[in-house]
Design an enzyme around this catalytic site. Structure first.
Site, PDB file in Angstrom:
ATOM      1  N   ASN A  36       0.800  -1.232   0.000  1.00  7.12           N
ATOM      2  CA  ASN A  36       0.000   0.000   0.000  1.00  7.12           C
ATOM      3  C   ASN A  36       0.831   1.280   0.000  1.00  7.12           C
ATOM      4  O   ASN A  36       0.329   2.345  -0.361  1.00  7.12           O
ATOM      5  CB  ASN A  36      -1.044  -0.004   1.118  1.00  7.12           C
ATOM      6  N   GLU A  71       5.382  -3.521  11.711  1.00  3.51           N
ATOM      7  CA  GLU A  71       4.069  -2.903  11.768  1.00  3.51           C
ATOM      8  C   GLU A  71       3.134  -3.797  10.992  1.00  3.51           C
ATOM      9  O   GLU A  71       3.284  -3.977   9.786  1.00  3.51           O
ATOM     10  CB  GLU A  71       4.092  -1.501  11.157  1.00  3.51           C
ATOM     11  N   CYS A 122      -3.225   0.445   6.951  1.00  3.63           N
ATOM     12  CA  CYS A 122      -3.246  -0.215   8.261  1.00  3.63           C
ATOM     13  C   CYS A 122      -3.885   0.702   9.287  1.00  3.63           C
ATOM     14  O   CYS A 122      -4.441   0.246  10.266  1.00  3.63           O
ATOM     15  CB  CYS A 122      -1.844  -0.627   8.673  1.00  3.63           C
TER      16      CYS A 122
HETATM   17  O1  G3H Z   1      -0.687   1.130   5.954  1.00  8.04           O
HETATM   18  C1  G3H Z   1       0.006   1.506   6.875  1.00  8.04           C
HETATM   19  C2  G3H Z   1       0.602   2.829   6.891  1.00  8.04           C
HETATM   20  O2  G3H Z   1       1.652   2.885   7.817  1.00  8.04           O
HETATM   21  C3  G3H Z   1      -0.431   3.903   7.161  1.00  8.04           C
HETATM   22  O3  G3H Z   1       0.093   5.135   6.858  1.00  8.04           O
HETATM   23  O4  G3H Z   1      -1.564   6.556   8.060  1.00  8.04           O
HETATM   24  O5  G3H Z   1      -0.018   7.538   6.383  1.00  8.04           O
HETATM   25  O6  G3H Z   1      -1.868   6.065   5.660  1.00  8.04           O
HETATM   26  P1  G3H Z   1      -0.895   6.378   6.726  1.00  8.04           P
END
Ligand code: G3H
Length: 478
Positions: A158, A253, A287
């Site tokens: 992502n 993570e 996430c």
């Molecule tokens: O998908 C996991 C990422 O660490 C979320 O990052 O809050 O900038 O979308 P974000």
């Protein structure tokens, strides 16, 4: 046509001796868009060896020079934002505007890392011995932070660029070498990003990037004796890695089931706007997406209505057109989401919109009156489908949130700051946002998950510290 993107080893772009390629399927067209090398274990060994050799010299390279190169890479990355964003659109169906933001954010992250690194690593500590009982002042302990060696970075689909540089930047500024294994969807964007580091002029071998199937080189990489640290972002695979990895520091993570607790006194327009942004941006494939709304019954109808009105305005379609909702990353992901939707339907959830799917494209869906016996109350869809659970007390909301095996982020909406702080303290998650949807950024904030959501803490400062070790020299006076 027929071209297979090369992998990066010893400062060169190479074709794998395997003669095999891995196809990257465009989530929108569901046709093969690109192909990357299927690297062999032997090639992984070579990349590891080169990284080990290059790291020794890099650790002795002045810190300001390391920072200078990172600043250069950051600038080149931003210059290349258009072609990299195009890869993100084709490989992971990220809306075009968000794809550009990801690259720009990545350049900023690398520059910030360089600046933060020279400060954190430019400072050591001096301890004197006579503060501990029984000692005279005859020992001086000088300690500073030294690199770990070779860092293995495994980012998810992502954010193939941003969550790669959030590992690469800290590793390099701290004097480590870096081996990157990009996700299959997003591999070409990642290779292009690596090319920016190549153009910046980092020493040969210091950065390596191997592509291929996780099933063939995944375990080989994570269990490789040449690896001194693993930084992983993704799903359940992280739990498996943590069981197999050797005695090396891990930064992980993993998933989340970020709860959004809404109290009666909340600003309901603000709540609705954040539920839509938090739950549906990049089609819920974050996430940190809002993954369950826990709302006080008294305001539930009003909020559901406001959210529905906003969902009706979201555009659904191709990432090239900057649609709000775009196809989810793979067909199996779409099937998984559909499974959760069917389960909720069978168990009596209220569908605020009709469920609609074409290929990997799933229309935004709010499920009201979700109950704890439904899978979607606990599992993360990683798609544009959001459950609402109505609660009758704050305790009920906190209980649901804490009963999850995840603990990444959460949020609470109320005008009462005292209640907000008490709820934040009670929620078992790495971060709680008051009056805003969960988010990782700004990228220097600490970012961490409890329970199955992760190990360690990220954010620029924490990542730099995590990728170093304290080294002491003690001067003993006669
Ligand atoms: O998908 C996991 C990422 O660490 C979320 O990052 O809050 O900038 O979308 P974000």
């Amino acid at each position: 046509d027929g071209e297979v993107y090369k992998y990066y080893a010893d400062g060169e772009w190479r074709a794998s001796a395997s003669g095999k390629a891995v196809a990257i399927v465009n989530p929108t067209t569901r046709q093969t868009q690109y192909r990357v090398q299927a690297c062999t274990q032997e090639e992984v060994n070579k990349v590891m060896e080169a990284a080990k050799v290059a790291q020794k010299a890099w650790a002795r390279t002045p810190l300001w020079k390391r920072a200078e190169l990172l600043h250069k890479a950051a600038a080149i990355l931003k210059e290349h934002k258009a072609p990299i964003a195009e890869c993100l659109v084709k490989e992971i169906a990220k809306p075009a505007k968000d794809a550009v933001s990801e690259v720009v954010r990545s350049g900023d992250l690398v520059s910030y890392t360089a600046e933060e690194g020279v400060r954190i690593l430019g400072e050591g500590k001096l301890l004197v011995s006579d503060s501990f009982p029984g000692n005279e002042r005859n020992k001086y302990c000088l300690s500073s932070k030294v690199p770990l060696g070779v860092v293995l970075a495994i980012p998810p689909f992502n954010y193939p660029v941003n969550l790669a540089v959030s590992k690469i930047g800290p590793a390099l500024i701290a004097g480590n070498a870096l081996v990157l294994k990009p996700p299959t969807q997003g591999a070409v964007a990642a290779l292009h990003m690596v090319h920016c580091f190549h153009l910046a002029g980092f020493p040969k071998g210091l950065i390596g990037c191997v592509t291929g199937k996780g099933s063939e080189i995944g375990d080989f990489l994570t269990m490789h004796p040449g690896v001194n640290c693993i930084s992983f972002t993704g799903g359940d695979t992280g739990i498996a890695i943590s069981k197999k990895a050797g005695m090396v520091p891990l930064q992980m993570e993993l998933g989340g089931k970020d709860a959004c607790i809404v109290l009666e006194d909340a600003d309901l327009d603000l709540v609705a706007a954040n539920i839509v942004k938090g739950g549906f941006s990049y089609s819920g494939q974050r996430c940190t997406a809002v993954k369950v709304v826990l709302i006080m019954e008294a305001v539930a109808d009003a909020v559901v209505e406001k959210v529905n009105a906003k969902l009706a305005k979201l555009t659904v379609g191709a990432p090239e057109d900057n649609s709000d909702i775009t196809p989810v990353v793979t067909e199996s992901s779409a099937n998984f989401i559909e499974g959760l939707v069917i389960d909720a339907k069978e168990k009596g959830a209220t569908f605020c919109q009709e469920y609609r799917r074409e290929g990997n494209l799933i229309w935004p869906l709010l499920l009201d009156h979700v109950r704890p016996d439904m899978r979607i109350a606990w599992e993360e869809p990683f798609g544009p489908v959001l459950p609402v659970i109505r609660i009758n007390s704050v305790e009920e909301g906190i209980h649901h949130c804490n009963a999850s095996n995840f603990g990444l982020q959460g949020c609470v909406f109320t005008r009462d700051i005292n209640k907000a702080i008490m709820i934040s303290d009670a929620m078992e998650s790495g971060t709680v946002q008051i009056n805003s949807a969960p988010a990782r950024g700004p990228d220097h904030f600490p970012f961490q998950g409890l329970k199955d959501s992760g190990i360690g803490s990220q954010g620029i400062t924490n990542s730099i510290n995590m990728m170093t070790k304290v080294k002491s020299t003690v001067i003993n006076l006669p």
